[in-house]
Every structure is written in structure tokens, then in C-alpha cells.
Design a protein around this motif. Structure first.
Motif, short mmCIF file in Angstrom:
data_model
loop_
_atom_site.label_atom_id
_atom_site.label_comp_id
_atom_site.label_asym_id
_atom_site.label_seq_id
_atom_site.Cartn_x
_atom_site.Cartn_y
_atom_site.Cartn_z
N GLY A 27 35.09 -9.16 -15.06
CA GLY A 27 35.18 -10.08 -13.93
C GLY A 27 33.87 -10.23 -13.18
N TRP A 28 32.75 -9.91 -13.82
CA TRP A 28 31.44 -10.02 -13.18
C TRP A 28 31.04 -11.47 -13.03
CZ3 TRP A 28 28.27 -6.02 -16.51
CH2 TRP A 28 28.66 -4.72 -16.16
N SER A 29 30.22 -11.75 -12.03
CA SER A 29 29.61 -13.07 -11.91
C SER A 29 28.10 -12.88 -12.04
CB SER A 29 29.99 -13.75 -10.60
OG SER A 29 29.56 -12.99 -9.50
N PHE A 30 27.43 -13.95 -12.41
CA PHE A 30 26.01 -13.90 -12.73
C PHE A 30 25.25 -14.96 -11.95
CE2 PHE A 30 28.39 -12.11 -16.15
CZ PHE A 30 27.62 -11.07 -16.63
N VAL A 31 24.06 -14.61 -11.48
CA VAL A 31 23.21 -15.53 -10.73
C VAL A 31 21.84 -15.57 -11.41
CG1 VAL A 31 22.13 -15.99 -8.50
CG2 VAL A 31 24.41 -14.96 -8.59
N PRO A 32 21.38 -16.76 -11.84
CA PRO A 32 20.05 -16.83 -12.45
C PRO A 32 18.98 -16.39 -11.45
CG PRO A 32 21.16 -18.97 -12.52
CD PRO A 32 22.02 -18.05 -11.72
N TRP A 33 17.99 -15.65 -11.94
CA TRP A 33 16.92 -15.16 -11.07
C TRP A 33 15.70 -14.89 -11.92
CZ3 TRP A 33 13.86 -10.79 -10.23
CH2 TRP A 33 13.28 -10.68 -8.97
N GLY A 34 14.55 -15.29 -11.47
CA GLY A 34 13.30 -14.97 -12.15
C GLY A 34 13.11 -15.73 -13.44
N PRO A 36 13.38 -17.23 -17.34
CA PRO A 36 14.52 -17.77 -18.10
C PRO A 36 15.26 -16.64 -18.84
CG PRO A 36 12.54 -19.05 -18.51
CD PRO A 36 12.12 -17.83 -17.73
N GLY A 37 16.58 -16.75 -18.90
CA GLY A 37 17.37 -15.75 -19.60
C GLY A 37 17.57 -14.46 -18.82
N PHE A 38 17.33 -14.48 -17.50
CA PHE A 38 17.51 -13.29 -16.66
C PHE A 38 18.52 -13.64 -15.57
CE2 PHE A 38 16.80 -10.37 -13.24
CZ PHE A 38 16.47 -9.17 -13.86
N TYR A 39 19.55 -12.79 -15.45
CA TYR A 39 20.60 -13.01 -14.46
C TYR A 39 20.86 -11.72 -13.69
CZ TYR A 39 21.81 -17.27 -16.95
OH TYR A 39 21.77 -18.51 -17.53
N HIS A 40 21.04 -11.86 -12.38
CA HIS A 40 21.56 -10.75 -11.59
C HIS A 40 23.06 -10.68 -11.85
CE1 HIS A 40 18.42 -9.18 -8.98
NE2 HIS A 40 17.93 -10.40 -8.94
N ILE A 41 23.58 -9.48 -11.97
CA ILE A 41 25.02 -9.27 -12.12
C ILE A 41 25.58 -8.90 -10.76
CG2 ILE A 41 26.80 -7.84 -13.18
CD1 ILE A 41 24.83 -7.36 -15.52
N ARG A 42 26.63 -9.60 -10.37
CA ARG A 42 27.31 -9.27 -9.12
C ARG A 42 28.48 -8.36 -9.45
NH1 ARG A 42 25.68 -12.42 -4.51
NH2 ARG A 42 24.36 -14.10 -5.27
N THR A 43 28.37 -7.11 -9.05
CA THR A 43 29.43 -6.14 -9.30
C THR A 43 29.42 -5.09 -8.19
OG1 THR A 43 30.37 -4.61 -10.92
CG2 THR A 43 27.99 -4.71 -10.80
N GLY A 44 30.47 -4.32 -8.09
CA GLY A 44 30.58 -3.31 -7.05
C GLY A 44 31.19 -3.89 -5.79
N ALA A 45 31.38 -3.03 -4.81
CA ALA A 45 31.96 -3.45 -3.53
C ALA A 45 30.99 -4.34 -2.78
CB ALA A 45 32.30 -2.21 -2.70
N GLU A 46 31.52 -5.28 -2.00
CA GLU A 46 30.67 -6.18 -1.22
C GLU A 46 29.71 -5.42 -0.32
OE1 GLU A 46 30.26 -9.56 -1.18
OE2 GLU A 46 31.52 -9.61 -2.96
N GLY A 52 22.57 -5.01 -10.94
CA GLY A 52 22.53 -5.09 -12.38
C GLY A 52 21.88 -6.37 -12.85
N ALA A 53 21.55 -6.41 -14.14
CA ALA A 53 20.95 -7.61 -14.72
C ALA A 53 21.41 -7.77 -16.16
CB ALA A 53 19.43 -7.52 -14.68
N LEU A 54 21.48 -9.01 -16.58
CA LEU A 54 21.66 -9.37 -17.98
C LEU A 54 20.36 -10.06 -18.36
CD1 LEU A 54 23.37 -9.72 -20.56
CD2 LEU A 54 24.19 -11.89 -19.56
N GLN A 55 19.71 -9.58 -19.43
CA GLN A 55 18.40 -10.11 -19.76
C GLN A 55 18.21 -10.20 -21.27
OE1 GLN A 55 16.05 -7.14 -17.80
NE2 GLN A 55 16.08 -5.75 -19.52
N GLN A 56 17.23 -11.01 -21.65
CA GLN A 56 16.88 -11.16 -23.06
C GLN A 56 16.42 -9.82 -23.60
OE1 GLN A 56 17.32 -14.30 -24.48
NE2 GLN A 56 17.20 -13.11 -26.35
N ARG A 57 16.90 -9.48 -24.79
CA ARG A 57 16.53 -8.20 -25.40
C ARG A 57 15.02 -8.10 -25.55
NH1 ARG A 57 19.97 -5.20 -27.44
NH2 ARG A 57 21.37 -6.84 -28.16
#
Length: 126
Positions: A27-34, A36-46, A52-57
Motif C-alpha cells: 500500500g505504499w505511495s511513490f513521489v518522483p524526486w531527483g 529520472p527513475g527515482f521515487y521517494h516511498i511514502r511509508t510509516g506513520a504520518e 525510503g526510495a525506489l531507484q534504478q539498479r
């Protein structure tokens, strides 16, 4: 001096597929940042989000693709940490790198071959 986990990153070859997977599974949401191919992961309590991040290998260790999550720990002094890493038998993979408005980051390899990050937070970093 004890340190805490500051950030984790998931590496992927196919960012859209990985993003869809974690949206469905956690149920994570992702926000593009920096870059190309890099996203902040929105997780944890508000009130206490986990960074976190999802990024190109990539290859933090030359010739070895990063296939595990990367963990970055908060430190008071990234230069002192780099010296301690070398003195304890580790190896610096990425010299101090400044991320504007975030802080100063190094990556090192521990004796077991793990790539680990150390971040000195500095909101005024340029």
C-alpha cells in the motif's frame, strides 16, 4: 555512539513493475524526486515516516549489481565514520557526496561485502 536507520532504497531494473508491486503488496505511495527513475516511498506513520526510495539498479560495488535493499544510517560526522570504516577493515565505495538540503553521504563495504550508507544530516548542505 549508536546510530539509527535513516533511509532504505530498493533497486530495480523495471521501476514501473516494482512500483506497482509495492503499491499492491504494502500500500505504499511513490513521489518522483531527483533524477529520472527515482521515487521517494511514502511509508510509516504520518508523524514518524520511514524514509525510503525506489531507484534504478546500480553497482555500488564495481562488477556487482545491487540486488538487496540498501540501508543508510544517520551519523554525526560522515568523515569520522569513513575513517572508522577503513580502520575497522571496511572499504569506502563512494567518497563523501553532498545532497543539497539533505546532507553528506558515503557508501562503504563492510567485511562481509555489504554496501552500507552513512548520512550526516545537514539541511544547509550545498
Amino acid at each position: 555512539m549508536a546510530v539509527n536507520l535513516a533511509h532504505f532504497a530498493l533497486n530495480a531494473d523495471d521501476i514501473p513493475t516494482s512500483r506497482a508491486f509495492y503499491e499492491k503488496v504494502f500500500g505504499w505511495s511513490f513521489v518522483p524526486w531527483g533524477p529520472p527513475g527515482f521515487y521517494h516511498i511514502r511509508t510509516g506513520a504520518e508523524d514518524a515516516p520511514v524514509q525510503g526510495a525506489l531507484q534504478q539498479r546500480r553497482e555500488l560495488i564495481a562488477g556487482r549489481r545491487t540486488i538487496a535493499p540498501e540501508c543508510t544510517f544517520t551519523v554525526e560526522d560522515v568523515e569520522a565514520t569513513a575513517r572508522a570504516v577503513v580502520a575497522a577493515g571496511g572499504r569506502i565505495l563512494m567518497d563523501r557526496f553532498t545532497i543539497s538540503g539533505v546532507g553528506h553521504l558515503i557508501f562503504f563495504e563492510d567485511p562481509a561485502g555489504n554496501a552500507i550508507g552513512a548520512m550526516q544530516s545537514d539541511a544547509d548542505a550545498e
